[in-house]
Write an enzyme that holds these catalytic residues in place. Sequence first.
Site, PDB file in Angstrom:
ATOM      1  N   ASP A 118       0.866  -1.180   0.000  1.00 21.79           N
ATOM      2  CA  ASP A 118       0.000   0.000   0.000  1.00 21.79           C
ATOM      3  C   ASP A 118       0.903   1.231   0.000  1.00 21.79           C
ATOM      4  OD1 ASP A 118       0.897   0.247   2.602  1.00 21.79           O
ATOM      5  OD2 ASP A 118      -1.090   0.241   3.528  1.00 21.79           O
ATOM      6  N   CYS A 170       3.212  -3.264   3.943  1.00 24.71           N
ATOM      7  CA  CYS A 170       2.371  -2.118   4.317  1.00 24.71           C
ATOM      8  C   CYS A 170       3.121  -1.380   5.429  1.00 24.71           C
ATOM      9  CB  CYS A 170       0.956  -2.557   4.710  1.00 24.71           C
ATOM     10  SG  CYS A 170       0.821  -3.610   6.166  1.00 24.71           S
ATOM     11  N   THR A 212       2.874  -1.682   8.789  1.00 20.45           N
ATOM     12  CA  THR A 212       3.288  -2.590   9.866  1.00 20.45           C
ATOM     13  C   THR A 212       3.488  -4.028   9.409  1.00 20.45           C
ATOM     14  OG1 THR A 212       0.981  -3.087  10.325  1.00 20.45           O
ATOM     15  CG2 THR A 212       1.977  -1.275  11.586  1.00 20.45           C
ATOM     16  N   HIS A 226       8.639 -25.054   8.930  1.00 24.66           N
ATOM     17  CA  HIS A 226       7.553 -25.653   9.719  1.00 24.66           C
ATOM     18  C   HIS A 226       6.156 -25.367   9.159  1.00 24.66           C
ATOM     19  CE1 HIS A 226      10.042 -25.959  13.719  1.00 24.66           C
ATOM     20  NE2 HIS A 226      10.771 -26.273  12.636  1.00 24.66           N
ATOM     21  N   HIS A 257       5.268 -31.853  10.377  1.00 23.21           N
ATOM     22  CA  HIS A 257       4.554 -30.603  10.079  1.00 23.21           C
ATOM     23  C   HIS A 257       3.413 -30.792   9.068  1.00 23.21           C
ATOM     24  CE1 HIS A 257       7.584 -28.612  12.398  1.00 23.21           C
ATOM     25  NE2 HIS A 257       8.538 -29.122  11.628  1.00 23.21           N
TER      26      HIS A 257
HETATM   27  C1  RB5 Z   1      -1.610   2.708   6.639  1.00 24.73           C
HETATM   28  O1  RB5 Z   1      -1.567   3.887   7.350  1.00 24.73           O
HETATM   29  C2  RB5 Z   1      -1.456   1.514   7.578  1.00 24.73           C
HETATM   30  O2  RB5 Z   1      -2.580   1.404   8.376  1.00 24.73           O
HETATM   31  C3  RB5 Z   1      -1.240   0.239   6.788  1.00 24.73           C
HETATM   32  O3  RB5 Z   1      -0.150   0.390   5.950  1.00 24.73           O
HETATM   33  C4  RB5 Z   1      -0.947  -0.997   7.606  1.00 24.73           C
HETATM   34  O4  RB5 Z   1       0.077  -0.783   8.517  1.00 24.73           O
HETATM   35  C5  RB5 Z   1      -2.100  -1.688   8.183  1.00 24.73           C
HETATM   36  O5  RB5 Z   1      -1.992  -2.681   8.895  1.00 24.73           O
END
Ligand code: RB5
Length: 149
Positions: A8, A65, A67, A98, A133
């Site tokens: 994203d 993304c 996080t 695994h 596994h």
């Molecule tokens: C975008 O601001 C953020 O929410 C997205 O990139 C991600 O981290 C969502 O889990």
Amino acid sequence: MKIAIGNDHAGIKLKPTLIEYLEKNGYEYKDFGSYTTDSCNYAEFGAKVAEAVASGEFDRGILICGTGIGMSIVANKVPGIRCAHCHDTFSARATRQHNDSNVIAFGERVIAAELMIDIVELFLTTEFEGGRHVARLETIREIEKKYSK
Ligand code: RB5
């Protein structure tokens, strides 16, 4: 090995490093977007990559993304996907050995480019161990079936 990649707006800065690595190492890949820094919905792009892997058209998926959490949540909603949200090399190796994970998700706001590449390398080159596994993955498939309509 064919790789599907997606991100994203919060994961777009790490993408050139990832693409450079894939090209340098001869991997065939497709970039499912997004392609700009405009704010967008990570779930759309995560789903595209996960569906491309689940369909068998691609062997592995790599998602970025902010996080890595949102991308991993959405990818794991697609039957057949085992997405690892992973920011360390020990887990990267272990999830291939695994869990036979077929998608990995990173957070650009969490990880440095160099470490991401070390993890990508392990994710793409480590074999599934099989053995004990296999039955565990079969249980995951049964749970998927139980909740599929
Ligand atoms: C975008 O601001 C953020 O929410 C997205 O990139 C991600 O981290 C969502 O889990």
